[in-house]
Design an enzyme around this catalytic site. Structure first.
Site, PDB file in Angstrom:
ATOM      1  N   LYS A  14       0.752  -1.279   0.135  1.00 45.22           N
ATOM      2  CA  LYS A  14      -0.078  -0.049  -0.018  1.00 45.22           C
ATOM      3  C   LYS A  14       0.781   1.211  -0.016  1.00 45.22           C
ATOM      4  O   LYS A  14       0.673   2.210  -0.801  1.00 45.22           O
ATOM      5  CB  LYS A  14      -0.895   0.045   1.433  1.00 45.22           C
ATOM      6  N   ARG A  90      -8.712   1.046   9.797  1.00 48.31           N
ATOM      7  CA  ARG A  90      -8.082  -0.288  10.055  1.00 48.31           C
ATOM      8  C   ARG A  90      -9.135  -1.079  10.998  1.00 48.31           C
ATOM      9  O   ARG A  90      -8.884  -2.352  11.325  1.00 48.31           O
ATOM     10  CB  ARG A  90      -6.703  -0.361  10.816  1.00 48.31           C
ATOM     11  N   ARG A 129      13.848  -6.516   6.082  1.00 49.70           N
ATOM     12  CA  ARG A 129      14.466  -5.214   6.285  1.00 49.70           C
ATOM     13  C   ARG A 129      15.360  -5.230   7.338  1.00 49.70           C
ATOM     14  O   ARG A 129      15.112  -5.411   8.654  1.00 49.70           O
ATOM     15  CB  ARG A 129      13.423  -4.064   6.293  1.00 49.70           C
ATOM     16  N   ARG A 162      13.809  -3.480  12.409  1.00 54.77           N
ATOM     17  CA  ARG A 162      13.053  -2.499  13.529  1.00 54.77           C
ATOM     18  C   ARG A 162      12.161  -3.452  14.358  1.00 54.77           C
ATOM     19  O   ARG A 162      11.713  -4.549  13.787  1.00 54.77           O
ATOM     20  CB  ARG A 162      11.941  -1.988  12.338  1.00 54.77           C
ATOM     21  N   ARG A 173       0.917  -8.734  13.260  1.00 55.61           N
ATOM     22  CA  ARG A 173       0.350  -7.737  12.532  1.00 55.61           C
ATOM     23  C   ARG A 173      -0.777  -8.236  11.658  1.00 55.61           C
ATOM     24  O   ARG A 173      -1.746  -7.760  11.170  1.00 55.61           O
ATOM     25  CB  ARG A 173       1.198  -6.886  12.008  1.00 55.61           C
TER      26      ARG A 173
HETATM   27  P1  ADP Z   1       2.166  -2.059   8.022  1.00 56.48           P
HETATM   28  O1  ADP Z   1       0.889  -1.654   7.058  1.00 56.48           O
HETATM   29  O2  ADP Z   1       3.339  -2.457   7.675  1.00 56.48           O
HETATM   30  O3  ADP Z   1       1.480  -2.468   9.366  1.00 56.48           O
HETATM   31  P2  ADP Z   1       2.245   0.769   8.862  1.00 56.48           P
HETATM   32  O4  ADP Z   1       3.381   1.775   9.038  1.00 56.48           O
HETATM   33  O5  ADP Z   1       0.816   1.074   8.390  1.00 56.48           O
HETATM   34  O6  ADP Z   1       2.608  -0.692   8.789  1.00 56.48           O
HETATM   35  O7  ADP Z   1       1.588   0.618  10.383  1.00 56.48           O
HETATM   36  C1  ADP Z   1       2.712   0.342  11.668  1.00 56.48           C
HETATM   37  C2  ADP Z   1       1.939   0.191  12.860  1.00 56.48           C
HETATM   38  O8  ADP Z   1       1.224   1.692  13.289  1.00 56.48           O
HETATM   39  C3  ADP Z   1       0.635  -0.625  13.224  1.00 56.48           C
HETATM   40  O9  ADP Z   1       1.239  -1.756  13.505  1.00 56.48           O
HETATM   41  C4  ADP Z   1      -0.185  -0.123  14.239  1.00 56.48           C
HETATM   42  O10 ADP Z   1       0.542  -0.314  15.483  1.00 56.48           O
HETATM   43  C5  ADP Z   1       0.264   1.507  13.870  1.00 56.48           C
HETATM   44  N1  ADP Z   1      -1.151   1.998  13.068  1.00 56.48           N
HETATM   45  C6  ADP Z   1      -0.921   2.281  11.987  1.00 56.48           C
HETATM   46  N2  ADP Z   1      -2.006   2.847  11.322  1.00 56.48           N
HETATM   47  C7  ADP Z   1      -2.996   2.589  12.239  1.00 56.48           C
HETATM   48  C8  ADP Z   1      -4.447   2.593  12.583  1.00 56.48           C
HETATM   49  N3  ADP Z   1      -5.120   3.125  11.217  1.00 56.48           N
HETATM   50  N4  ADP Z   1      -4.997   2.474  13.637  1.00 56.48           N
HETATM   51  C9  ADP Z   1      -4.335   1.982  14.601  1.00 56.48           C
HETATM   52  N5  ADP Z   1      -3.005   1.706  14.363  1.00 56.48           N
HETATM   53  C10 ADP Z   1      -2.506   2.069  13.113  1.00 56.48           C
END
Ligand code: ADP
Length: 216
Positions: A14, A90, A129, A162, A173
């Protein structure tokens, strides 16, 4: 200008696709993951609150993220440029909060794009990564491996992952995605907004599919 939500599992691509689309079309790229990491890096109150959730691979509370997104959507250029919401909503609750915020700001979504990618590729991407502790250089053991395992090519510093990219957290996740986020697929499908993009391994091929899907 068109506005989209990008939906899909972590590692589905995404973020990369949102970056490429916004560079081409000019929308505002609103990534909640990037916004949260920026808050964490600057050590703000919000960042401190978010840290524990992000590092564990669980979701930051809905109201916290919703307030952050509403502030972005309210910025004056978003109306003229359109936006891509990357990683938000989400949860079903976040989708409700987004609906309310869009109504209040008199904005609307043109489509919700679902990126579908196999779990094996996702886990490979998420766990490949590595960063240098000393100089911050980024390596990817699949696409840009260091010459010597665990050691930085540039400064010989030690490489680390990370916290939320480790295999254990990446799996967590994905479970969170299945439980909390995947119900949104049906929800947006019923609203007639859902478009599906089957993700390829290579990003230019992926972007070509996305562009066709959006009629660009
Ligand atoms: P990925 O899509 O690879 O999980 P992101 O960078 O989008 O990575 O998100 C990293 C973390 O940030 C998530 O695992 C969560 O903890 C937090 N996060 C991101 N977007 C949201 C959201 N819309 N609601 C709640 N937590 C979020």
């Amino acid at each position: 200008m068109s506005s989209y939500v990008f939906l899909g599992a972590p590692g589905a691509g995404k973020g990369t696709m949102a970056e490429m689309l916004c560079a081409r079309v000019g929308q505002a790229h609103i990534s909640t993951g990037d916004l949260l990491r920026a808050e964490m890096k600057s050590g703000t109150e919000l960042g401190l609150k978010a840290k524990a959730y992000v590092e564990k691979g669980t979701l930051v509370p809905d109201e916290v993220v919703a307030a952050m997104v509403s502030a972005k959507l309210g910025q004056s250029d978003v109306r003229s440029r359109g936006f891509v919401l990357d990683g938000y909503p989400r949860t079903v609750r976040q989708a409700e909060l987004l609906d309310a915020a869009l109504k209040e700001l008199n904005l609307k979504l043109d489509a919700v794009i679902l990126f579908e990618v196999g779990e094996e590729l996702i886990l490979r991407r998420l766990t490949s990564r590595w960063l240098c502790k000393a100089c911050g250089a980024i390596f990817n053991v699949l696409y840009l491996p260091p010459k010597k395992e665990g050691v930085c090519d540039k400064c010989a510093g030690a490489l680390y992952q990370r916290a939320d990219d480790s295999l254990e957290t990446a799996k967590k996740r994905l479970v969170v995605y299945e439980q909390e986020t995947s119900p949104l697929i049906d929800l947006y499908d019923k609203k007639g907004l859902l478009l599906r993009v089957t993700g390829a391994e290579e990003k230019n091929a992926n972007f070509a599919v996305l562009s066709r899907t959006l009629g660009l």
